[in-house]
Design an enzyme around this catalytic site. Structure first.
Site, PDB file in Angstrom:
ATOM      1  N   TYR A  43       0.817  -1.224   0.000  1.00 22.02           N
ATOM      2  CA  TYR A  43       0.000   0.000   0.000  1.00 22.02           C
ATOM      3  C   TYR A  43       0.847   1.269   0.000  1.00 22.02           C
ATOM      4  CZ  TYR A  43      -3.986  -2.871   1.668  1.00 22.02           C
ATOM      5  OH  TYR A  43      -4.975  -3.808   1.824  1.00 22.02           O
ATOM      6  N   HIS A 101      -0.411 -11.431   2.347  1.00 19.29           N
ATOM      7  CA  HIS A 101      -1.390 -10.613   1.620  1.00 19.29           C
ATOM      8  C   HIS A 101      -2.119 -11.417   0.545  1.00 19.29           C
ATOM      9  CE1 HIS A 101      -2.173  -6.192   0.276  1.00 19.29           C
ATOM     10  NE2 HIS A 101      -3.269  -6.910   0.285  1.00 19.29           N
TER      11      HIS A 101
END
Length: 271
Positions: A43, A101
């Site tokens: 991110y 993730h």
């Protein structure tokens, strides 16, 4: 449904909250009352999260910080150094929850390699808890077989009123595993839903707050994201919304398996 997970049930997603504006958005959320903050290596918000926490003036112990190891860092040579880098970037010695993730695509990295590395990160004290994200039932069961059913405390997946993932939810409930819902507001689509708006009116809240209250009533943790102070406050108010059994049943009828996050690297979904 009783919620017993160590993960605070309402959290803050930080995808897209980068730079000075991102820091301010996260700091605004902290001022509203958010303490569970979700970030990820991919991110580019780990540094923003750390800076916002520092600027808040609150002790580290007040926060529950989650980050995720990117699928590009799953190999033996990259995994643990990437976690060290995340801790350095956030500016803390330990995260509260460390997730995979995405699973490795096409077994490019052996499953056991990165799951054992995840467990090692916990053994080294770099994280209090471990979990996964975007794992279907088959991979969850592999993780349970390798690490034990009590090792993994959540699977963070896309869930919202239009994608309620009944097969995955049923399996995880049978294992006592909490799901963490990302995109819980379906990119804002819930705000225009007639049913959610009608229920929201009766409770004096927003449709988004009703959507979040529904997911929490179903036993999930939720991590909505917003930079708007008004939306942050409205979402936070979802914790005080007590939906009736009839309202929950009516919201369940909205499920239509409407998935938004489905990149080429996705595993074979169950729902």
């Amino acid at each position: 449904m009783t919620y017993t997970s160590p993960i605070p049930q309402l959290g803050l997603g930080t995808f897209g909250r980068t730079g000075d504006a991102g820091i301010q958005a996260i700091l605004s959320a902290i001022e509203v009352g958010y303490r569970h903050i979700d970030t990820a290596q991919s991110y580019d918000t780990e540094g923003c999260v750390g800076e916002a926490i520092r600027r808040s003036g609150l002790p580290r112990s007040e926060f529950f910080v989650t980050t995720k190891v990117a699928d590009t860092n799953l190999s033996k040579v990259d995994f643990l150094p990437s976690v060290e880098k995340s801790l350095e970037t956030i500016g803390i010695d330990q995260v509260d929850l460390l997730l995979i993730h995405w699973p490795s695509q096409n077994d490019a990295v052996p499953f056991d390699d990165y799951m054992l590395a995840l467990a090692e990160a916990r053994q080294r004290g770099w994280t209090r808890h471990i979990g996964v994200s975007n794992f279907p039932i088959a991979l969850l069961d592999k993780a349970f077989a390798l690490l034990g059913e009590d090792a993994v405390i959540t699977d963070q997946v896309e869930i919202h009123p239009y994608l309620q993932a009944p097969r995955l939810v049923s399996h995880c409930r049978s294992k006592g595993l909490v799901l963490t819902a990302y995109q819980p507001l379906c990119k804002g689509a819930v705000n225009d839903d007639p049913l959610l708006k009608a229920i929201a009116k009766s409770h004096g809240v927003t449709a988004a707050a009703v959507a979040l209250a529904f997911l929490m009533a179903e036993g999930h943790a939720v991590i909505p994201a917003s930079s708007s102070i008004e939306n942050l406050k409205n979402n936070f108010a979802s914790q005080d919304v007590n939906l009736t059994a009839d309202e929950i049943s009516r919201i369940r009828t909205l499920d239509r398996s409407a998935r938004h996050i489905n990149p080429a690297k996705s595993p074979r979904w169950d729902d």
